[in-house]
Design a protein around this motif. Structure first.
Motif, PDB file in Angstrom:
ATOM      1  N   ALA A   3     -31.443  53.245  -0.110  1.00  0.00           N
ATOM      2  CA  ALA A   3     -31.215  51.971   0.578  1.00  0.00           C
ATOM      3  C   ALA A   3     -30.620  50.906  -0.313  1.00  0.00           C
ATOM      4  CB  ALA A   3     -32.542  51.443   1.146  1.00  0.00           C
ATOM      5  N   ASN A   4     -30.230  51.292  -1.534  1.00  0.00           N
ATOM      6  CA  ASN A   4     -29.635  50.280  -2.384  1.00  0.00           C
ATOM      7  C   ASN A   4     -28.234  49.942  -1.923  1.00  0.00           C
ATOM      8  OD1 ASN A   4     -27.662  52.059  -3.712  1.00  0.00           O
ATOM      9  ND2 ASN A   4     -29.479  53.030  -4.628  1.00  0.00           N
ATOM     10  N   ASP A   5     -27.675  48.844  -2.475  1.00  0.00           N
ATOM     11  CA  ASP A   5     -26.413  48.292  -1.974  1.00  0.00           C
ATOM     12  C   ASP A   5     -25.259  49.246  -2.116  1.00  0.00           C
ATOM     13  OD1 ASP A   5     -24.098  45.746  -2.768  1.00  0.00           O
ATOM     14  OD2 ASP A   5     -24.951  46.173  -0.810  1.00  0.00           O
ATOM     15  N   SER A   6     -25.138  49.914  -3.290  1.00  0.00           N
ATOM     16  CA  SER A   6     -23.988  50.800  -3.490  1.00  0.00           C
ATOM     17  C   SER A   6     -24.034  51.991  -2.568  1.00  0.00           C
ATOM     18  CB  SER A   6     -23.940  51.272  -4.953  1.00  0.00           C
ATOM     19  OG  SER A   6     -25.127  51.972  -5.275  1.00  0.00           O
ATOM     20  N   ASP A   7     -25.264  52.522  -2.361  1.00  0.00           N
ATOM     21  CA  ASP A   7     -25.368  53.655  -1.436  1.00  0.00           C
ATOM     22  C   ASP A   7     -25.073  53.243  -0.011  1.00  0.00           C
ATOM     23  OD1 ASP A   7     -28.129  55.402  -3.112  1.00  0.00           O
ATOM     24  OD2 ASP A   7     -25.971  55.294  -3.532  1.00  0.00           O
ATOM     25  N   ALA A   8     -25.518  52.052   0.344  1.00  0.00           N
ATOM     26  CA  ALA A   8     -25.259  51.572   1.714  1.00  0.00           C
ATOM     27  C   ALA A   8     -23.777  51.408   1.945  1.00  0.00           C
ATOM     28  CB  ALA A   8     -25.983  50.238   1.946  1.00  0.00           C
ATOM     29  N   ARG A   9     -23.062  50.880   0.931  1.00  0.00           N
ATOM     30  CA  ARG A   9     -21.621  50.672   1.079  1.00  0.00           C
ATOM     31  C   ARG A   9     -20.888  52.007   1.159  1.00  0.00           C
ATOM     32  NH1 ARG A   9     -20.044  45.411   0.165  1.00  0.00           N
ATOM     33  NH2 ARG A   9     -21.669  44.076  -0.658  1.00  0.00           N
ATOM     34  N   SER A  10     -21.319  52.982   0.316  1.00  0.00           N
ATOM     35  CA  SER A  10     -20.644  54.283   0.376  1.00  0.00           C
ATOM     36  C   SER A  10     -20.947  54.981   1.686  1.00  0.00           C
ATOM     37  CB  SER A  10     -21.082  55.163  -0.810  1.00  0.00           C
ATOM     38  OG  SER A  10     -22.481  55.402  -0.763  1.00  0.00           O
ATOM     39  N   ALA A  11     -22.159  54.775   2.182  1.00  0.00           N
ATOM     40  CA  ALA A  11     -22.482  55.360   3.478  1.00  0.00           C
ATOM     41  C   ALA A  11     -21.616  54.783   4.569  1.00  0.00           C
ATOM     42  CB  ALA A  11     -23.961  55.120   3.806  1.00  0.00           C
ATOM     43  N   SER A  12     -21.314  53.469   4.441  1.00  0.00           N
ATOM     44  CA  SER A  12     -20.437  52.836   5.417  1.00  0.00           C
ATOM     45  C   SER A  12     -19.071  53.490   5.431  1.00  0.00           C
ATOM     46  CB  SER A  12     -20.315  51.347   5.090  1.00  0.00           C
ATOM     47  OG  SER A  12     -19.381  50.741   5.927  1.00  0.00           O
ATOM     48  N   LEU A  13     -18.547  53.847   4.258  1.00  0.00           N
ATOM     49  CA  LEU A  13     -17.228  54.471   4.183  1.00  0.00           C
ATOM     50  C   LEU A  13     -17.255  55.883   4.747  1.00  0.00           C
ATOM     51  CD1 LEU A  13     -16.141  53.292   0.615  1.00  0.00           C
ATOM     52  CD2 LEU A  13     -15.276  52.473   2.798  1.00  0.00           C
ATOM     53  N   GLU A  14     -18.342  56.621   4.461  1.00  0.00           N
ATOM     54  CA  GLU A  14     -18.396  58.019   4.869  1.00  0.00           C
ATOM     55  C   GLU A  14     -18.734  58.187   6.340  1.00  0.00           C
ATOM     56  OE1 GLU A  14     -20.121  59.373   0.499  1.00  0.00           O
ATOM     57  OE2 GLU A  14     -21.305  59.663   2.307  1.00  0.00           O
ATOM     58  N   LYS A  15     -19.516  57.224   6.899  1.00  0.00           N
ATOM     59  CA  LYS A  15     -20.049  57.442   8.237  1.00  0.00           C
ATOM     60  C   LYS A  15     -19.744  56.293   9.179  1.00  0.00           C
ATOM     61  CE  LYS A  15     -23.962  59.998   6.301  1.00  0.00           C
ATOM     62  NZ  LYS A  15     -25.427  60.062   6.221  1.00  0.00           N
ATOM     63  N   THR A  16     -18.704  55.507   8.906  1.00  0.00           N
ATOM     64  CA  THR A  16     -18.360  54.382   9.765  1.00  0.00           C
ATOM     65  C   THR A  16     -18.245  54.846  11.207  1.00  0.00           C
ATOM     66  OG1 THR A  16     -17.195  53.310   7.989  1.00  0.00           O
ATOM     67  CG2 THR A  16     -16.677  52.596  10.211  1.00  0.00           C
ATOM     68  N   GLY A  17     -18.923  54.120  12.098  1.00  0.00           N
ATOM     69  CA  GLY A  17     -18.846  54.470  13.506  1.00  0.00           C
ATOM     70  C   GLY A  17     -20.008  55.278  13.994  1.00  0.00           C
ATOM     71  N   ALA A 473     -12.721  51.573  18.372  1.00  0.00           N
ATOM     72  CA  ALA A 473     -12.383  52.932  18.803  1.00  0.00           C
ATOM     73  C   ALA A 473     -12.760  53.958  17.736  1.00  0.00           C
ATOM     74  CB  ALA A 473     -10.884  53.022  19.112  1.00  0.00           C
ATOM     75  N   HIS A 474     -12.540  53.590  16.471  1.00  0.00           N
ATOM     76  CA  HIS A 474     -12.883  54.491  15.374  1.00  0.00           C
ATOM     77  C   HIS A 474     -14.394  54.729  15.317  1.00  0.00           C
ATOM     78  CE1 HIS A 474     -12.346  56.584  11.628  1.00  0.00           C
ATOM     79  NE2 HIS A 474     -13.102  55.714  10.952  1.00  0.00           N
ATOM     80  N   ARG A 475     -15.152  53.666  15.518  1.00  0.00           N
ATOM     81  CA  ARG A 475     -16.611  53.811  15.504  1.00  0.00           C
ATOM     82  C   ARG A 475     -17.108  54.612  16.698  1.00  0.00           C
ATOM     83  NH1 ARG A 475     -18.385  47.676  13.458  1.00  0.00           N
ATOM     84  NH2 ARG A 475     -17.565  47.937  11.326  1.00  0.00           N
TER      85      ARG A 475
END
Length: 508
Positions: A3-17, A473-475
């Motif tokens: 749940a740290n910030d860097s993991d959350a941001r990378s998760a956003s890139l990998e799983k956006t939508g 649409a992407h999400r």
């Protein structure tokens, strides 16, 4: 999942939508929202009960907020009426001195808006908002006693500082009470105070002009003094009427408070919004692309709005009417604008879209200025002022509500909206310096610059709409894929991502 910030941001890139459906029972132990821990469970209300509840809130909040903003806009814009009542001659405002006096209001006004929004939740709204209203009312009253140009500039600077916290503060305050697809109507009601101020300003100036010479003061002094004292009265009343937050609102029952808090908690997200402050909220707002594009949209509407507000009496006076008739003729365009504003605001919330009404406002302004820059009759140009005033004032609430709808997280929304309004209002300084007396009566340079800003709006609005549609649409597509793979986020990650979370959809 970390749940740290860097993991959350990378998760956003990998799983956006990816859309996460979280059971409320699993969320409530992890986060409380707006005093939720001291309230009973939210009740199930019928549609009629929901409408009655928000009518009850409207009746408590909207009249006093609208009256406060009416005073705010009246006090910043009445210098346009005072200009025709001896201000220029008595204070010897030759050359660009009048324009500089207008400009000096907007510089502190813009600079202090963002800090004012950051402290709003720390200082109680029921004290902060009435307090600054009382302060600028006193300043406005004292402006009627100035004897020279430096004193006028000094009081205009103080007025800008005092008024800076009202508009962004109230818009942010309303987002704490109302779901995002109810907000434009309320912003419209609140901003309707500014539109009515334009009408009242002309009527009051006409009536007060007959006091010229009383106590040895010209009409412009009495305009400032009487309207300033009225603001002081409104500020005092506001101390007794305005309330703070939904969970502390004593005019609501505990069950009603619980419903309002619960509905706002899950308005933008399936897991609720972050409510605590961190420095990263400021950086997230500053680095968000939509804030900066919305600033351009804001300026495309607010520049014509300030231009027409500050100079409409002079523009109409240039049509060949006397000073008294020019003051009266400023009233009908604002009445038309108020009606247009309310219709558009209700319609926008009903269809849950903002951009059609922003484009409609830009179209009105375009046609209105095109008429006024042309060599046509005074009647045609007067009709053009109706379109400019209506387009600017009726289109503006949609501009503000649109960005507010699309920023998630209390403090990110507060900072983002303060940047939006604060930087955007530098357009007021521009509008203060594009209409010069030597350009009368056609004001070709001023109208042409206004049309340039309208053009910026016509370019920026479609870009923003296309970007929002593409992201939504992407999400949606990745949400379907995530359902098949069983991909999940933790509630903490979704709250931390805010409007970048995969379950967030942008309002168009």
């Amino acid at each position: 999942m970390a749940a740290n910030d860097s993991d959350a941001r990378s998760a956003s890139l990998e799983k956006t939508g990816v859309e996460l459906m979280v059971e409320e029972a699993s969320v409530k132990p992890n986060i409380t929202y707006g005093g939720e821990e001291v309230l009973p469970p939210p009740p199930d209300l019928s549609e009629d009960q929901i409408k009655a509840l928000y009518r009850k809130i409207d009746l408590r909040l909207m009249p006093i907020l609208t009256l406060m903003y009416l005073c705010s806009f009246l006090d910043r814009g009445n210098i346009g009426n005072a200009k025709l009542q001896g201000l220029l001659t008595q204070l010897h405002l030759d050359g660009d001195k009048y324009n500089i006096a207008l400009t000096m209001y907007f510089i502190p006004y813009c600079l202090f808006e963002c800090p004012a929004n950051l402290v709003l939740k720390k200082f109680r709204p029921s004290r902060w908002l009435p307090g600054i209203t009382l302060l600028w009312g006193v300043i406005m009253t004292l402006m009627g006693l100035v004897k020279n140009y430096p004193q006028l500039v000094g009081t205009r600077i103080c007025l800008g500082v005092a008024e800076a916290g009202l508009f962004p503060g109230v818009v942010y305050y309303l987002t704490l009470w109302y779901p995002r697809h109810m907000i434009q109507y309320r912003v419209g009601l609140f901003f309707g105070g500014a539109t009515l101020a334009g009408a009242f300003s002309g009527l009051l100036a006409f009536g007060i002009s007959f006091m010229s010479g009383t106590a040895g003061m010209l009409g412009w002094s009495w305009i400032f003094i009487i309207e300033g004292l009225a603001t002081v009265v409104v500020g005092v009343i506001a101390f007794f009427v305005l309330v703070d937050f939904p969970h502390t609102a004593k005019f609501l029952t505990p069950e009603e408070r619980a419903y309002v808090v619960h509905r706002k908690k899950y308005d933008n997200s399936t897991v609720g919004e972050e409510e605590h402050f961190e420095i990263r909220h400021i950086w997230e707002a500053i680095l968000d692309w939509q804030v900066w594009l919305h600033i351009l949209i804001y300026m495309s509407i607010i520049t014509p709005l300030y231009g027409i507000s500050l100079f409409l009496p002079s523009i109409i006076n240039g049509f060949g009417y006397t000073t008294a008739i020019s003051q009266l003729l400023t009233v009908p365009p604002y009445v038309f604008a108020t009606a247009t504003l309310l219709v558009w605001a209700i319609w926008s919330d009903r269809i849950k879209k903002r951009y059609p009404f922003v484009l409609a406002g830009l179209t009105y302004i375009l046609v209105g200025f095109a008429i006024n820059i042309s060599d046509v009759s005074a009647g045609a140009k007067y009709f053009g002022t109706f379109l400019v005033v209506a387009g600017a004032y009726a289109g503006f609430p949609g501009v503000v509500a649109w960005l507010g709808n699309n920023l998630a997280g209390h403090y990110k929304r507060g900072v983002g909206m303060a940047l939006h309004i604060g930087i955007g209002n530098f357009a007021g300084a521009i509008a203060s310096n594009i209409y010069h007396s030597q350009d009368a009566p056609r004001y070709i340079t001023g109208h042409a610059i206004e049309l340039m800003f309208v053009g910026i709006g016509f370019i920026t609005v479609p870009i923003v709409v296309l970007l929002y549609k593409r992201i939504n649409a992407h999400r949606d597509a990745l949400a379907r894929e995530a359902d098949e793979k069983g991909t999940r986020y933790t509630p903490e990650e979704l709250r931390r991502l805010g409007d970048r979370a995969p379950d967030f959809r942008y309002t168009l």
